[in-house]
Design an enzyme around this catalytic site. Structure first.
Site, mmCIF file in Angstrom:
data_model
loop_
_atom_site.group_PDB
_atom_site.id
_atom_site.type_symbol
_atom_site.label_atom_id
_atom_site.label_comp_id
_atom_site.label_asym_id
_atom_site.label_seq_id
_atom_site.Cartn_x
_atom_site.Cartn_y
_atom_site.Cartn_z
ATOM 1 N N VAL A 42 0.838 -1.200 0.000
ATOM 2 C CA VAL A 42 0.000 0.000 0.000
ATOM 3 C C VAL A 42 0.872 1.248 0.000
ATOM 4 O O VAL A 42 1.833 1.341 0.779
ATOM 5 C CB VAL A 42 -0.931 0.006 1.232
ATOM 6 C CG1 VAL A 42 -1.769 1.284 1.268
ATOM 7 C CG2 VAL A 42 -1.844 -1.220 1.225
ATOM 8 N N ASP B 154 -12.618 -9.751 9.594
ATOM 9 C CA ASP B 154 -11.235 -9.589 10.056
ATOM 10 C C ASP B 154 -11.117 -8.293 10.849
ATOM 11 O O ASP B 154 -10.381 -7.383 10.468
ATOM 12 C CB ASP B 154 -10.292 -9.578 8.855
ATOM 13 C CG ASP B 154 -8.834 -9.782 9.247
ATOM 14 O OD1 ASP B 154 -8.591 -10.282 10.359
ATOM 15 O OD2 ASP B 154 -7.942 -9.452 8.448
#
Length: 424
Positions: free
Chosen positions: A120, A271
């Protein structure tokens, strides 16, 4: 030609896998024998993306795997070195189909985070918005497919050679892992998940929680451009106080948002570890990373709802009945016997609670709750029940929230607090 190249890459990957497994076996035979679960975890980490994800699957699936493996694979780290920025820039250029400068005025060359599937980077659009770009690493999808096909074939061979283990359905587990991993590789699906969750928040008039906006015009199957959130993880107690006057209320917002998604959204976030729940500068809760989501059928959810209600009031006959409805079985289950075993587990836990309350240890508390879950699953399996993974995913998120309650609101009774809407 492309097919031949992919076949050669696949053969090389299988060779690499066998080589690592061979070295591990040789070291084990020479006497370098750490506990088997640890040895397997370290081997998985050295094999890369597929096996790291497989390790995380094991860690989140106490209904499928032995307790010692579930505990060991909690330590399976998905932190891999970031690729050089020119490689990432080339991928962004290819996916955009035009020069990077036409879309982004700036892309930070140093990655914010790097994992086995993607890394990222922070960036700014030419229109001025701060964003993050999630970029899939080259060749990952081919590696995953090769590894998973190899694992599936191995599982089928094992099931043929040892029919007794077919009830655990190794090949079905590998198929489930393959479905989950390939979804994680498709950033269009993740973008769609973000948009669906955003609509859910709008439809439920929830202005206290949010998800990143997706910039579709600069996203594709291999890159995902999203609004950048500024905030702190939900468990950072000191920093949260700078953004929210009442951390307990912030936690309740996060929990009620997630609980509502179980019945009012197409899926639930599967998650919700601390890194994926942020307290933003304006005090709102930000849910991020929708690569892993869970879907639960209405009838299964009703059974889970009854399971929670029964646990809340200590109705072990009700707990046992709900577990039978949630699980899959090949034969009739002795519900009374199951209830008696669950009651004994509860009484054993009750005897273990000390009179004096020690200083809170978050990691120890999570381990204890995890152990209770696995003990309940073990008791269910001893009565012939086999639980679907969605149930394990669901309960895993409950465990995360239980940990957050201990950190942010230790006085709160999750089952009795009227501000919590657990069963919509």
């Amino acid at each position: 030609m492309g097919t031949l190249v992919n076949s050669l890459k696949g053969a090389l990957r299988i060779g690499q896998t066998l080589s690592v497994l061979g070295r591990t076996g040789v070291n084990w035979l020479r006497g370098d024998r750490p506990p088997t679960p640890r040895l397997l975890r370290e081997t998985f980490e050295s094999l890369g993306a597929t096996y790291i994800k497989l390790g995380q699957f094991i860690a989140s699936s106490p209904t499928f795997f032995p307790k010692e493996y579930v505990e060991e694979f909690q330590n399976c780290l998905d932190r891999t070195p970031s690729l050089p920025f020119p490689v990432i820039r080339k991928i962004i250029r290819e996916e955009l189909g035009r020069p990077v400068e036409e879309v982004f005025s700036r892309v930070e060359p140093v990655a914010l985070a790097s994992a086995s599937i993607a890394q990222v980077h922070a960036a700014t659009l030419v229109t001025g918005e701060d964003v993050v770009i999630k970029v899939q690493k080259p060749g990952v999808e081919n590696i995953l497919l090769t590894d998973l096909n190899f694992l599936y074939l191995s599982a089928r061979i094992l099931e043929t050679l040892a029919p007794r283990i077919s009830w655990t359905s190794l090949s079905a587990i590998v198929e489930e892992i393959q479905r989950t991993m390939m979804e994680e590789c498709d950033f269009i699906k993740e973008a769609n998940n973000l948009q669906v969750y955003r609509r859910f928040l709008q439809d439920t008039h929830n202005e206290d929680a949010t998800v990143p906006r997706v910039y579709e015009q600069c996203s594709s199957r291999r890159i995902l451009t999203m609004e950048r959130f500024y905030g702190v993880p939900l468990t950072d107690m000191e920093s949260i106080r700078g953004y929210a006057r009442d951390p307990e209320r912030t936690l309740i917002t996060a929990m009620n948002t997630w609980f509502a998604s179980l019945t009012q959204c197409e899926f639930f976030h599967a998650d919700v570890h601390a890194g994926n729940l942020m307290v933003l500068r304006d005090g709102r809760i930000g849910f991020i990373d929708f690569g892993i989501v869970g879907r639960i059928k209405p009838d299964t959810w009703q059974a889970v709802s009854d399971f929670i209600s029964a646990v809340m009031v200590g109705d072990f006959d009700g707990v046992a009945s709900a577990m039978v409805r949630i699980g899959i079985t090949r034969s009739a289950v002795d519900v009374d016997g199951l209830a008696d075993d669950l009651r004994r587990l509860y009484q054993q836990m009750d005897r273990m609670v000390p009179d004096a309350v020690p200083a809170y240890d978050a990691d120890k508390a999570e381990d204890e709750v995890n152990n209770v879950l696995m003990d309940m699953v073990r008791i269910g399996e001893s009565h012939g029940l086999h639980f679907p993974r969605e149930f394990a995913l669901l309960l895993k998120q409950f465990l995360y929230f239980d940990r957050y309650v201990h950190i942010l609101a230790p006085e709160m009774d999750v089952f009795m607090d009227d501000r919590l809407n657990m069963l919509h």
